[in-house]
Design a protein around this motif. Structure first.
Motif, short mmCIF file in Angstrom:
data_model
loop_
_atom_site.label_atom_id
_atom_site.label_comp_id
_atom_site.label_asym_id
_atom_site.label_seq_id
_atom_site.Cartn_x
_atom_site.Cartn_y
_atom_site.Cartn_z
N ASN A 284 0.74 -1.29 -0.06
CA ASN A 284 0.03 0.10 0.16
C ASN A 284 0.79 1.15 -0.05
O ASN A 284 0.46 2.35 -0.53
N ALA A 285 2.02 1.20 0.45
CA ALA A 285 2.85 2.18 0.57
C ALA A 285 3.43 2.72 -1.17
O ALA A 285 3.60 3.93 -0.96
N LYS A 286 3.53 1.77 -1.88
CA LYS A 286 3.83 1.89 -3.19
C LYS A 286 2.58 1.97 -4.22
O LYS A 286 2.82 1.79 -5.35
N ASN A 287 1.40 1.95 -3.78
CA ASN A 287 0.11 1.74 -4.38
C ASN A 287 0.27 0.61 -5.38
O ASN A 287 -0.11 0.99 -6.67
N THR A 288 0.73 -0.51 -5.06
CA THR A 288 0.99 -1.77 -6.08
C THR A 288 0.43 -2.98 -5.80
O THR A 288 0.72 -3.24 -4.41
N VAL A 289 -0.01 -3.83 -6.63
CA VAL A 289 -0.41 -5.17 -6.18
C VAL A 289 0.19 -6.00 -7.16
O VAL A 289 0.47 -5.82 -8.28
N PHE A 290 0.75 -7.16 -6.39
CA PHE A 290 1.47 -8.15 -7.20
C PHE A 290 0.76 -9.58 -7.66
O PHE A 290 0.09 -9.94 -6.58
N LEU A 291 1.18 -10.11 -8.59
CA LEU A 291 0.70 -11.49 -8.84
C LEU A 291 2.03 -12.40 -9.09
O LEU A 291 2.55 -12.28 -10.23
N GLN A 292 2.52 -13.09 -8.13
CA GLN A 292 3.60 -13.90 -8.44
C GLN A 292 3.03 -15.31 -9.06
O GLN A 292 2.21 -16.07 -8.25
N MET A 293 3.61 -15.72 -10.16
CA MET A 293 3.26 -16.91 -10.64
C MET A 293 4.31 -17.94 -11.08
O MET A 293 5.13 -17.41 -11.83
N ASN A 294 4.21 -18.98 -10.37
CA ASN A 294 5.10 -20.02 -10.48
C ASN A 294 4.42 -21.17 -11.25
O ASN A 294 3.40 -21.37 -11.42
N SER A 295 5.41 -22.10 -11.52
CA SER A 295 4.90 -23.29 -12.24
C SER A 295 3.99 -23.24 -13.39
O SER A 295 2.94 -23.72 -13.34
N LEU A 296 4.31 -22.12 -14.29
CA LEU A 296 3.40 -21.67 -15.28
C LEU A 296 3.02 -22.90 -16.19
O LEU A 296 3.92 -23.73 -16.24
N LYS A 297 1.77 -22.74 -16.65
CA LYS A 297 1.31 -23.85 -17.42
C LYS A 297 0.84 -23.05 -18.88
O LYS A 297 0.62 -22.00 -18.67
N PRO A 298 0.96 -24.02 -20.04
CA PRO A 298 0.40 -23.21 -21.26
C PRO A 298 -0.91 -22.73 -21.14
O PRO A 298 -1.40 -21.98 -21.67
N GLU A 299 -2.06 -23.48 -20.31
CA GLU A 299 -3.23 -22.84 -20.23
C GLU A 299 -3.33 -21.75 -19.22
O GLU A 299 -4.38 -21.22 -19.07
N ASP A 300 -2.18 -21.42 -18.63
CA ASP A 300 -2.14 -19.95 -18.17
C ASP A 300 -2.15 -18.91 -19.15
O ASP A 300 -2.08 -17.77 -18.79
N THR A 301 -2.04 -19.14 -20.12
CA THR A 301 -1.76 -18.11 -21.48
C THR A 301 -3.12 -17.21 -21.24
O THR A 301 -4.24 -17.76 -21.47
N TYR B 94 -12.92 -0.38 -10.95
CA TYR B 94 -12.07 0.10 -12.06
C TYR B 94 -11.07 -0.98 -12.76
O TYR B 94 -10.71 -2.18 -11.89
N TRP B 95 -10.64 -0.96 -13.70
CA TRP B 95 -9.98 -2.09 -14.49
C TRP B 95 -8.71 -1.57 -15.23
O TRP B 95 -8.54 -0.19 -15.72
N GLY B 96 -7.64 -2.42 -15.30
CA GLY B 96 -6.18 -1.62 -16.05
C GLY B 96 -6.73 -2.47 -17.43
O GLY B 96 -7.69 -2.87 -18.00
N GLN B 97 -5.51 -1.98 -18.48
CA GLN B 97 -5.65 -2.71 -19.69
C GLN B 97 -5.03 -3.88 -19.99
O GLN B 97 -5.38 -4.43 -21.17
N GLY B 98 -4.67 -4.54 -19.15
CA GLY B 98 -4.26 -5.85 -19.21
C GLY B 98 -2.69 -6.06 -19.73
O GLY B 98 -2.18 -5.04 -20.38
N THR B 99 -2.21 -7.12 -19.45
CA THR B 99 -0.74 -7.70 -19.76
C THR B 99 -0.64 -8.93 -20.28
O THR B 99 -1.66 -9.92 -19.51
N GLN B 100 0.04 -9.14 -21.37
CA GLN B 100 -0.04 -10.65 -21.93
C GLN B 100 0.76 -11.42 -21.44
O GLN B 100 2.17 -11.24 -21.34
N VAL B 101 0.44 -12.59 -20.89
CA VAL B 101 1.04 -13.63 -20.50
C VAL B 101 1.21 -14.84 -21.48
O VAL B 101 -0.06 -15.32 -21.66
N THR B 102 2.19 -15.44 -21.81
CA THR B 102 2.13 -16.54 -22.91
C THR B 102 3.01 -17.47 -22.28
O THR B 102 4.26 -17.09 -22.12
N VAL B 103 2.61 -18.77 -22.30
CA VAL B 103 3.59 -19.85 -21.66
C VAL B 103 3.62 -20.79 -22.80
O VAL B 103 2.76 -21.23 -23.27
N SER B 104 4.81 -21.14 -23.41
CA SER B 104 4.96 -21.91 -24.38
C SER B 104 5.31 -23.60 -23.60
O SER B 104 5.88 -23.59 -22.78
N SER B 105 4.90 -24.38 -24.36
CA SER B 105 5.05 -25.87 -23.94
C SER B 105 6.40 -26.31 -24.41
O SER B 105 7.26 -25.84 -25.22
#
Length: 123
Positions: free
Chosen positions: A74-91, A112-123
């Protein structure tokens, strides 16, 4: 009014990790519950994770539980999503969202919504 900007997406191999960030404008960021959603091509937007304003309460979709971790600074006005063990279906495009209500899995409660960021997981 809150503006949200996501970052951190990219291309990663299956089994890899990424950390998404969502930077929020405004002085009332700590009043908002925050959520992450994603939308894959041809599919509906789906809930990923949510966190209360204090960070003490978190929710996860079953598909990402034990692999993804949501957190906030909250001090940095930021939220995070740490994503581990990514799978192709997380794309997908990943969106962060802010809600004045309690953290929820339903997208309709988020104001409120952001514009989005693309995540692509290759097999």
């Amino acid at each position: 009014q809150v503006q949200l900007v996501e970052s951190g997406g990219g291309l990663v191999q299956a089994g890899g990790s990424l950390r998404l960030s969502c930077a929020a404008s405004g002085r009332t960021f700590s009043s908002y519950a925050m959520g992450w959603f994603r939308q894959a091509p041809g599919k509906e937007r789906e809930f990923v994770a949510a966190i209360s304003w204090s960070g003490s309460i978190t929710y996860y979709a079953n598909s990402v539980k034990d692999r993804f971790t949501i957190s906030r600074d909250n001090a940095k006005n930021t939220v995070f999503l740490q994503m581990n063990s990514l799978k192709p279906e997380d794309t997908a495009v990943y969106y962060c969202a802010a809600s004045l209500q309690s953290p929820a899995v339903q997208s309709r409660v988020y104001d409120y919504w952001g514009q989005g960021t693309q995540v692509t997981v290759s097999s």
